[in-house]
Design an enzyme around this catalytic site. Structure first.
Site, PDB file in Angstrom:
ATOM      1  N   SER A 129      50.271  11.366   0.403  1.00 12.16           N
ATOM      2  CA  SER A 129      48.780  11.804   0.232  1.00 12.16           C
ATOM      3  C   SER A 129      48.657  13.055   0.985  1.00 12.16           C
ATOM      4  CB  SER A 129      47.904  10.683   0.827  1.00 12.16           C
ATOM      5  OG  SER A 129      46.573  11.010   0.510  1.00 12.16           O
TER       6      SER A 129
ATOM      7  N   ASP B 140      45.300   4.960  -8.722  1.00 11.05           N
ATOM      8  CA  ASP B 140      45.576   5.843  -7.692  1.00 11.05           C
ATOM      9  C   ASP B 140      44.538   6.954  -7.534  1.00 11.05           C
ATOM     10  OD1 ASP B 140      46.605   7.257  -5.340  1.00 11.05           O
ATOM     11  OD2 ASP B 140      48.738   7.049  -5.969  1.00 11.05           O
TER      12      ASP B 140
ATOM     13  N   HIS C  64      46.441   3.642  -4.353  1.00  9.37           N
ATOM     14  CA  HIS C  64      46.837   4.802  -3.631  1.00  9.37           C
ATOM     15  C   HIS C  64      47.988   4.316  -2.456  1.00  9.37           C
ATOM     16  CE1 HIS C  64      46.599   8.836  -1.963  1.00  9.37           C
ATOM     17  NE2 HIS C  64      46.298   8.505  -0.869  1.00  9.37           N
TER      18      HIS C  64
END
Length: 290
Positions: free
Chosen positions: A102, A240, A267
């Protein structure tokens, strides 16, 4: 697998906590956690790779077990890149593989574009490499929420009431679809979320995953991804926030990179599909020369 060591490393602005797992003979893996303002996970399945190679997690400054200064001037991509270099030097990671998740992919990309020596490969896990593309993708996802929730989000953002209970509840609906679909959320994940540094998150990102108002609003490295000249893997979950289409697009910009979708994840495939996640990462790393 044995837990080798943990400790603190001095960096610009304070000390950061690290945890080193395993003593396998291969080149170490350094993990960059998400956020900004997040922290590493005690139960990260990547620690299972310690039998192949040392796996190092560290909590970025202001996060987790690291020092928590309140100086806003510290929360820049440039200082986090400097911190990453300082962690590598302090831990003697002359050769290393890097995995960013991320926000950690933003950090990884910014670091690699400085052309550091000794990085053998990179894994972009659920990447955000262009903030406006990220926001566009989340806005598309928001259209799938109940109309009432969409109205609450729009009104709260317009009236600047994103700290309200109803906005928080609408946000949770989004998170349960696109951040972690494993319900109920594991206790560790909830605990880590509660320990997040919301000052850093708000300053650099914004009020929520789907609205970027902070200093990262204009972040975009897509026009330079071709400069990353090393084995690269891009991964994401089917649901995601880092959508498969966008992640595959990023992958297309890096020469000879690989792309993988975790079919039952959003995610956090490390939480949602831990065995599959560690297996895919292990196979990619072990396919490299070291």
């Amino acid at each position: 697998m044995k837990h080798l060591s943990e400790g603190f490393v001095p960096v610009t602005g304070g000390n950061v906590y690290y945890r080193k797992t395993g003593d396998g003979p291969r080149v170490p893996l350094l993990v960059l956690h998400g956020g900004p303002g997040g922290m590493s996970r005690e139960s990260d399945p990547l620690r299972e790779l310690g039998d192949d190679r040392p796996v190092i997690h560290y909590d970025q400054l202001g996060c987790g077990n690291s020092d928590r200064p309140e100086d806003l001037t510290l929360w820049t991509v440039e200082r986090y890149v400097e911190e990453l270099a300082q962690v590598r030097e302090a831990l003697g990671l002359d050769e290393v593989h890097i995995l960013g998740h991320s926000w950690g992919t933003m950090l990884a990309a910014a670091y690699l574009l400085e052309q550091p020596k000794g990085v053998k490969s990179v894994i972009f896990s659920s990447p955000c490499l262009n903030s406006s593309m990220w926001e566009r993708d989340q806005r598309e996802y928001l259209k799938q929420l109940p109309q009432e929730s969409q109205d609450i989000i729009e009104r709260s953002e317009r009236e600047n009431t994103t700290d309200s209970a109803e906005y928080h509840q609408a946000m949770i609906q989004f998170y349960e679809r696109h951040v972690c679909r494993l319900l109920p959320w594991p206790e560790e994940l909830l605990a880590n979320m509660s320990k997040s540094n919301h000052q850093i998150y708000g300053y650099m990102w914004g009020a929520s995953e789907f609205t970027v108002t902070g200093t990262l609003k204009s972040f975009d490295v897509t026009d330079r991804l071709h400069e990353i000249d090393m084995p690269s893997l891009f991964t994401c979950g089917r649901y995601d926030e880092a959508t498969p289409n966008t992640t595959e697009y990023y992958s297309s910009l890096v020469p000879d990179s690989e792309f993988h979708v975790f079919e039952n994840s959003s995610h956090m495939p490390g939480v949602e599909e831990p065995q599959e996640y560690s297996k895919v990462v292990r196979e990619f790393l072990n396919s490299q020369a070291k």
